[in-house]
Structures are given as structure tokens and as C-alpha cells.
Design a protein around this motif. Structure first.
Motif, mmCIF file in Angstrom:
data_model
loop_
_atom_site.group_PDB
_atom_site.id
_atom_site.type_symbol
_atom_site.label_atom_id
_atom_site.label_comp_id
_atom_site.label_asym_id
_atom_site.label_seq_id
_atom_site.Cartn_x
_atom_site.Cartn_y
_atom_site.Cartn_z
ATOM 1 N N ARG A 40 0.832 -1.203 0.000
ATOM 2 C CA ARG A 40 0.000 0.000 0.000
ATOM 3 C C ARG A 40 0.868 1.256 0.000
ATOM 4 N NH1 ARG A 40 -3.836 1.087 4.116
ATOM 5 N NH2 ARG A 40 -5.547 1.532 2.693
ATOM 6 N N ILE A 41 0.641 2.106 -0.980
ATOM 7 C CA ILE A 41 1.389 3.347 -1.154
ATOM 8 C C ILE A 41 0.460 4.516 -0.858
ATOM 9 C CG2 ILE A 41 2.691 4.784 -2.767
ATOM 10 C CD1 ILE A 41 3.324 2.207 -4.336
ATOM 11 N N PHE A 42 0.897 5.386 0.043
ATOM 12 C CA PHE A 42 0.104 6.546 0.430
ATOM 13 C C PHE A 42 0.608 7.782 -0.306
ATOM 14 C CE2 PHE A 42 -0.689 9.926 3.830
ATOM 15 C CZ PHE A 42 -1.999 10.154 3.411
ATOM 16 N N ILE A 43 -0.327 8.498 -0.972
ATOM 17 C CA ILE A 43 0.005 9.720 -1.697
ATOM 18 C C ILE A 43 -0.786 10.865 -1.071
ATOM 19 C CG2 ILE A 43 0.137 10.851 -3.939
ATOM 20 C CD1 ILE A 43 0.055 8.135 -5.266
ATOM 21 N N PRO A 44 -0.162 11.651 -0.203
ATOM 22 C CA PRO A 44 -0.874 12.783 0.415
ATOM 23 C C PRO A 44 -1.089 13.908 -0.590
ATOM 24 C CG PRO A 44 1.415 12.708 1.158
ATOM 25 C CD PRO A 44 1.202 11.494 0.326
ATOM 26 N N LEU A 45 -2.242 14.587 -0.470
ATOM 27 C CA LEU A 45 -2.621 15.682 -1.377
ATOM 28 C C LEU A 45 -2.441 15.234 -2.825
ATOM 29 C CD1 LEU A 45 -1.085 18.757 0.495
ATOM 30 C CD2 LEU A 45 -2.987 17.290 1.141
ATOM 31 N N CYS A 46 -3.109 14.144 -3.173
ATOM 32 C CA CYS A 46 -2.815 13.426 -4.418
ATOM 33 C C CYS A 46 -3.344 14.097 -5.672
ATOM 34 C CB CYS A 46 -3.351 11.999 -4.338
ATOM 35 S SG CYS A 46 -5.153 11.887 -4.146
ATOM 36 N N GLY A 47 -4.400 14.926 -5.569
ATOM 37 C CA GLY A 47 -4.980 15.496 -6.776
ATOM 38 C C GLY A 47 -5.427 14.396 -7.727
ATOM 39 N N LYS A 48 -5.218 14.635 -9.005
ATOM 40 C CA LYS A 48 -5.576 13.624 -10.013
ATOM 41 C C LYS A 48 -4.330 13.143 -10.750
ATOM 42 C CE LYS A 48 -6.719 17.029 -13.634
ATOM 43 N NZ LYS A 48 -7.696 17.393 -14.694
ATOM 44 N N THR A 49 -3.212 13.089 -10.037
ATOM 45 C CA THR A 49 -1.944 12.750 -10.656
ATOM 46 C C THR A 49 -1.997 11.457 -11.476
ATOM 47 O OG1 THR A 49 0.365 12.205 -10.231
ATOM 48 C CG2 THR A 49 -1.178 11.657 -8.498
ATOM 49 N N LEU A 50 -1.350 11.496 -12.631
ATOM 50 C CA LEU A 50 -1.250 10.309 -13.483
ATOM 51 C C LEU A 50 -0.346 9.244 -12.867
ATOM 52 C CD1 LEU A 50 -0.909 12.066 -16.975
ATOM 53 C CD2 LEU A 50 -2.971 11.106 -15.928
ATOM 54 N N ASP A 51 0.398 9.636 -11.847
ATOM 55 C CA ASP A 51 1.255 8.665 -11.161
ATOM 56 C C ASP A 51 0.427 7.534 -10.555
ATOM 57 O OD1 ASP A 51 3.110 10.575 -11.800
ATOM 58 O OD2 ASP A 51 3.506 11.209 -9.746
ATOM 59 N N ILE A 52 -0.805 7.836 -10.175
ATOM 60 C CA ILE A 52 -1.663 6.815 -9.568
ATOM 61 C C ILE A 52 -1.941 5.692 -10.559
ATOM 62 C CG2 ILE A 52 -4.018 6.375 -8.738
ATOM 63 C CD1 ILE A 52 -3.879 9.073 -7.303
ATOM 64 N N GLU A 53 -2.308 6.032 -11.781
ATOM 65 C CA GLU A 53 -2.580 5.006 -12.794
ATOM 66 C C GLU A 53 -1.340 4.167 -13.066
ATOM 67 O OE1 GLU A 53 -4.627 4.609 -17.240
ATOM 68 O OE2 GLU A 53 -4.242 6.579 -16.368
ATOM 69 N N TRP A 54 -0.193 4.813 -13.110
ATOM 70 C CA TRP A 54 1.077 4.116 -13.356
ATOM 71 C C TRP A 54 1.354 3.092 -12.263
ATOM 72 C CZ3 TRP A 54 6.025 3.779 -11.141
ATOM 73 C CH2 TRP A 54 7.057 3.378 -11.993
ATOM 74 N N LEU A 55 1.138 3.479 -11.021
ATOM 75 C CA LEU A 55 1.385 2.573 -9.896
ATOM 76 C C LEU A 55 0.357 1.449 -9.831
ATOM 77 C CD1 LEU A 55 2.344 5.275 -7.256
ATOM 78 C CD2 LEU A 55 3.871 3.489 -8.126
ATOM 79 N N LEU A 56 -0.900 1.775 -10.136
ATOM 80 C CA LEU A 56 -1.925 0.733 -10.176
ATOM 81 C C LEU A 56 -1.598 -0.320 -11.228
ATOM 82 C CD1 LEU A 56 -5.198 2.858 -9.865
ATOM 83 C CD2 LEU A 56 -4.334 1.227 -8.174
ATOM 84 N N ALA A 57 -1.095 0.139 -12.378
ATOM 85 C CA ALA A 57 -0.753 -0.788 -13.460
ATOM 86 C C ALA A 57 0.381 -1.724 -13.064
ATOM 87 C CB ALA A 57 -0.374 -0.008 -14.709
ATOM 88 N N LYS A 58 1.167 -1.319 -12.078
ATOM 89 C CA LYS A 58 2.264 -2.157 -11.600
ATOM 90 C C LYS A 58 1.842 -3.016 -10.400
ATOM 91 C CE LYS A 58 6.001 0.539 -13.501
ATOM 92 N NZ LYS A 58 6.308 -0.556 -14.439
ATOM 93 N N ASN A 59 0.530 -3.046 -10.155
ATOM 94 C CA ASN A 59 -0.055 -3.942 -9.150
ATOM 95 C C ASN A 59 0.266 -3.527 -7.718
ATOM 96 O OD1 ASN A 59 -1.742 -6.080 -8.486
ATOM 97 N ND2 ASN A 59 -0.091 -7.590 -8.477
#
Length: 216
Positions: A40-59
Motif C-alpha cells: 500500500r502506497i500513500f500519496i498525500p494531497l494526491c490530486g488527479k496525478t497520473l502517477d496513480i494510474e502508473w502505480l496501479l498498473a504495476k499492481n
């Protein structure tokens, strides 16, 4: 945290801080963290960053917190998934497989609500806060995550050129907040500044690994 300021920025789409690509420093340095899949990776003040999709794709499993609900609606539209929406305490929670986003004030989060965190990815939270809030932020972050290791991005620039956000956060400040909990490893210094900051300042970006050897 000036809620009205950030809500107005999102409502007017004055979001120059939002990158239209995955952060290249995340792509470059994430493999060096050797984080096991499904953590589990915590991203504070995450907004709609594309980094989230990238990390999800890496499971990986993503947990975020964001003040503005419009940003999170936009995030889930980008992800092309329909979230389950719940309310717990002071938060609206957008949930789907492997992703939980808390909409509300970061400072209202507790360790109980947040759950176990394996890594913090602070790409735009510490630098979004004025100096008088950063000490409180860093202390609360440590408290609710039990000091999970961090991949942290900061900026340094001439304060006579601009005032932020993003704010200048120098190495001494990082040391003051985190040296008691982490080994501080400076991975890189570069001039890859956000476009708005680059036009106003000849600053640098710093990429830090804050390593809690007991956690990661």
C-alpha cells in the motif's frame, strides 16, 4: 491549509501544478525501492496525478487524500472506473479495487482510518504547504503511517524570485523534520522544475529517499 485557495484553484482549473505525464523521477527511482507487489502506497494531497494510474498498473494498492472532491471525480474519470462512494467520520471515500481516496482534510486522518502503509510517495504535498504548516504536516504524516519510508520530491529556489506554491523546502528543513526517524538519502538534484516554477526561478528539484530500515 487554505482550503478556499485550493478549492478555487481546482474550480477555475488553475492547476499548472498538475503534470500531464507520469513524474519522470517516479519512473526513474521507483524500481530502486524494491517494493513488493500489492503493498500500500500513500500519496498525500494526491490530486488527479497520473502517477496513480502508473502505480496501479504495476499492481500496487494506492491510498490517497485530497481536499477537493472535483479533483477526485476527475481522477476516477481518467481511470475509467466507477468508484464506490462512502462516508466515514469527516471524509468521503472513493473506493475501487486497489484504490482508496479520502476526500477531506489531511489533518483529520488517523492511523486507524488510514490503515497500514508500506510507502509514502510525497510528490507535491510538503511543497504545497507554507512554512508554518510544514512541521505540523510532517509530524502528522509520521504519526499516521508509523514512519513508513518515503520517496519525496522537493524544490529549492531563490525566495526573492517567487513565494510559491510550490514552496522552497531546503535540505536543512528536511533534516529538521525527518532525521530522527529516517536515513536521509539524496538520490538526485536536477533542473526538471514544473513549467510555472521554471519560468520564475532558476531553482532545482531534489529527489529524496527517506528510509526507515525497519519498514522497507
Amino acid at each position: 491549509m487554505d482550503k478556499d485557495f485550493w478549492n478555487e484553484r481546482w474550480e477555475k482549473e488553475e492547476i499548472a501544478f498538475h503534470m500531464n505525464e507520469v513524474n519522470p523521477m517516479l519512473i526513474k527511482y521507483f524500481p530502486e525501492l524494491f517494493l513488493e507487489k500489492r503493498k500500500r502506497i500513500f500519496i498525500p494531497l494526491c490530486g488527479k496525478t497520473l502517477d496513480i494510474e502508473w502505480l496501479l498498473a504495476k499492481n500496487y494498492r494506492i491510498v490517497g487524500v485530497e481536499l477537493n472532491e472535483l479533483a477526485i471525480k476527475s481522477l476516477f474519470n481518467q481511470l475509467k472506473i466507477e468508484p464506490m462512494i462512502l462516508e466515514i467520520d469527516n471524509f468521503i471515500i472513493y473506493k475501487h479495487k486497489n484504490i482508496d481516496i479520502f476526500v477531506g482534510d489531511f489533518f483529520n486522518l488517523s492511523e486507524t482510518i488510514l490503515g497500514k502503509i508500506d510507502l509514502i510517495y510525497d510528490r507535491a504535498a510538503l511543497v504545497a504547504l507554507p512554512e508554518n504548516m510544514r512541521k505540523k504536516y510532517s509530524a502528522h504524516l509520521l504519526n499516521i503511517t508509523s514512519g513508513a519510508s518515503q520517496l519525496l520530491l522537493t524544490y529549492e529556489y531563490d525566495l526573492n524570485m517567487m513565494k510559491g506554491p510550490p514552496f522552497c523546502v531546503d535540505s536543512m528543513e528536511i533534516r529538521n523534520y525527518y532525521i530522527d526517524k529516517y536515513s536521509l538519502i539524496l538520490l538526485e538534484e536536477n533542473e526538471n522544475l514544473p513549467s510555472g516554477l521554471k519560468r520564475k526561478s532558476n531553482g532545482i528539484e531534489k529527489v529524496w529517499l527517506l528510509k526507515n530500515d525497519k519498514k522497507v
